[in-house]
Scaffold this motif. Sequence first.
Motif, mmCIF file in Angstrom:
data_model
loop_
_atom_site.group_PDB
_atom_site.id
_atom_site.type_symbol
_atom_site.label_atom_id
_atom_site.label_comp_id
_atom_site.label_asym_id
_atom_site.label_seq_id
_atom_site.Cartn_x
_atom_site.Cartn_y
_atom_site.Cartn_z
ATOM 1 N N UNK A 462 0.858 -1.282 0.082
ATOM 2 C CA UNK A 462 0.006 0.065 -0.040
ATOM 3 C C UNK A 462 0.980 1.254 -0.022
ATOM 4 N N UNK A 463 0.364 2.336 -0.736
ATOM 5 C CA UNK A 463 1.227 3.621 -0.622
ATOM 6 C C UNK A 463 1.683 4.024 0.685
ATOM 7 N N UNK A 464 3.079 4.233 0.613
ATOM 8 C CA UNK A 464 3.632 4.292 1.816
ATOM 9 C C UNK A 464 3.317 5.955 2.043
ATOM 10 N N UNK A 465 2.894 6.779 1.259
ATOM 11 C CA UNK A 465 2.508 8.169 1.555
ATOM 12 C C UNK A 465 1.299 8.334 1.819
ATOM 13 N N UNK A 466 0.335 7.478 2.025
ATOM 14 C CA UNK A 466 -0.881 7.564 2.247
ATOM 15 C C UNK A 466 -1.611 8.394 3.463
ATOM 16 N N UNK A 467 -0.754 8.447 4.512
ATOM 17 C CA UNK A 467 -1.066 9.289 5.671
ATOM 18 C C UNK A 467 -0.750 10.823 5.480
#
Length: 515
Positions: A462-467
């Motif tokens: 999952x995209x590491x930059x989601x947060x």
Amino acid sequence: MGIFLPNLLVIGGVLILPWVLMLFNYAWWRPKRLERALKKQGIHGPPYKLLSGNIIDEFRALKASHAKPMGLSHHILPRVAPFHLQTVKNYGKTSVTWFGTDPRVNIMDPELIREVLSNKFGHFTKPPPTSLLKQLVTGLVTHEGKKWAKHRRIINPAFHVEKLKRMLPAFSTSCNELVSKWEQWVGSEESRELDVWPDLQALTADVISRAGFGSSYKEGKRIFQLLTEQSELIMQAVQTAFIPGYEFLPTKGNLRRREIVREVKAILKSMIEKREKAMKTGEADNDDLLGLLMESNFKESQEQGNSNSMNIEDVIEECRLFYFAGQETTSSLLTWTMIVLSMHPSWQVQAREEVLQVFGENKPDIDGLSHLKIVTMILYEVLRLYPPAIFLTRCTYKRMQLGGINLPVGVQLALPVLLIHHDPELWGEDADEFKPERFSGGVSKATKNQVSFFPFGWGPRICIGQNFAMIESKLALAMILQRFSFELSPSYVHAPYTVVTLRPEYGAQLILHKL
């Protein structure tokens, strides 16, 4: 001489024959063999065409769909993905299309999507990056196996929520500059038309420049400009990507793309070397992504040895990815959110009331952002209807089984995010309607614990930059709602289209009303 010439022809024929056979296998024999293997299992689709596959058909369908006007509707599939929508209608949800010489099997069953995305080093890997993709981004998003695991381990600490809290002042500064600019633009008129799309692109570039690279703000702006140009050039080049060797010709586009890669890498290398010097003298501020990444990388080197840390080329590629992914995803989300809230003013009112209840006229803080339930529901529903990336792809590196399908080596799997997010069988007959209340109980309840909503991907990758993207979007939207109400301008044309991410083709013309 009479004997010598035939000998030369024989030698030439012997040397050329392997290349001819290799080209024949690549362009015809292998694709037709894979096509037959899939047909035997009932997986059908548009026929394979020499070298181009279905790429030309897809561009023709897009051109035809873009020529027709579209009403103010969230039923965007016929415009954004007409070829794939028609393929699913004609051949079923488990169907195949051809990306050049590679077959892509559509996977739309949530359980099979879960299986495809769940394995950390699993059976389904990302397709090897094409030379075109390498000119745009590499790094964590393209790595596999041990290299992916190493990079993910080193980068993870920089994106921890506690670390992101330290970047909130940078987020806030950029957002405050945007709303102040808009207030000056509206001036004493109280309302004025503005295309918010370029400004929201500039905002997210501003945020990634400040929060990602701190004092290197001006260099960051230049990188943003170059990557924007590169995206456009690569989308143009996709139309010729199936022609062997075309990318190496000294065309204007090919030369410019390579020039951009060199310039971006040179800017990033200079920034990294400056930061290394500052860290050695104890003058570095490591509250930005670059500092946190280098700090984590240095720690990994000290504890595990240099072979387990990233070299400067690795750091450059991850920084290039920060810029591209961090800017593109969030600008797309914020723009569509403002457009959709203009189309649904009652939800705009509810979101504003919630923001004012939590923050009043005060500057939003990280704790308050977590209490914005209605804003979060709205952002999720916009991500469902207008996901930044409309496809995810994986591929097989050996013969594999998936839900009873026997997949030969070399088959790609297409997870059509946009089609799945709009699927009436998964979301109900109102799948094309804007209903944020779907997410009132969270994502798990909205999806019935199925993998049917994955705008940032899913599983270990999952995209590491989601947060990062969600905090930035909540903060920006909250500050905009505090100062403005907005509605669609009569000049707005609803025309979603894809240039790497899903964008408004003719801009996002809104009428801003100063509160």
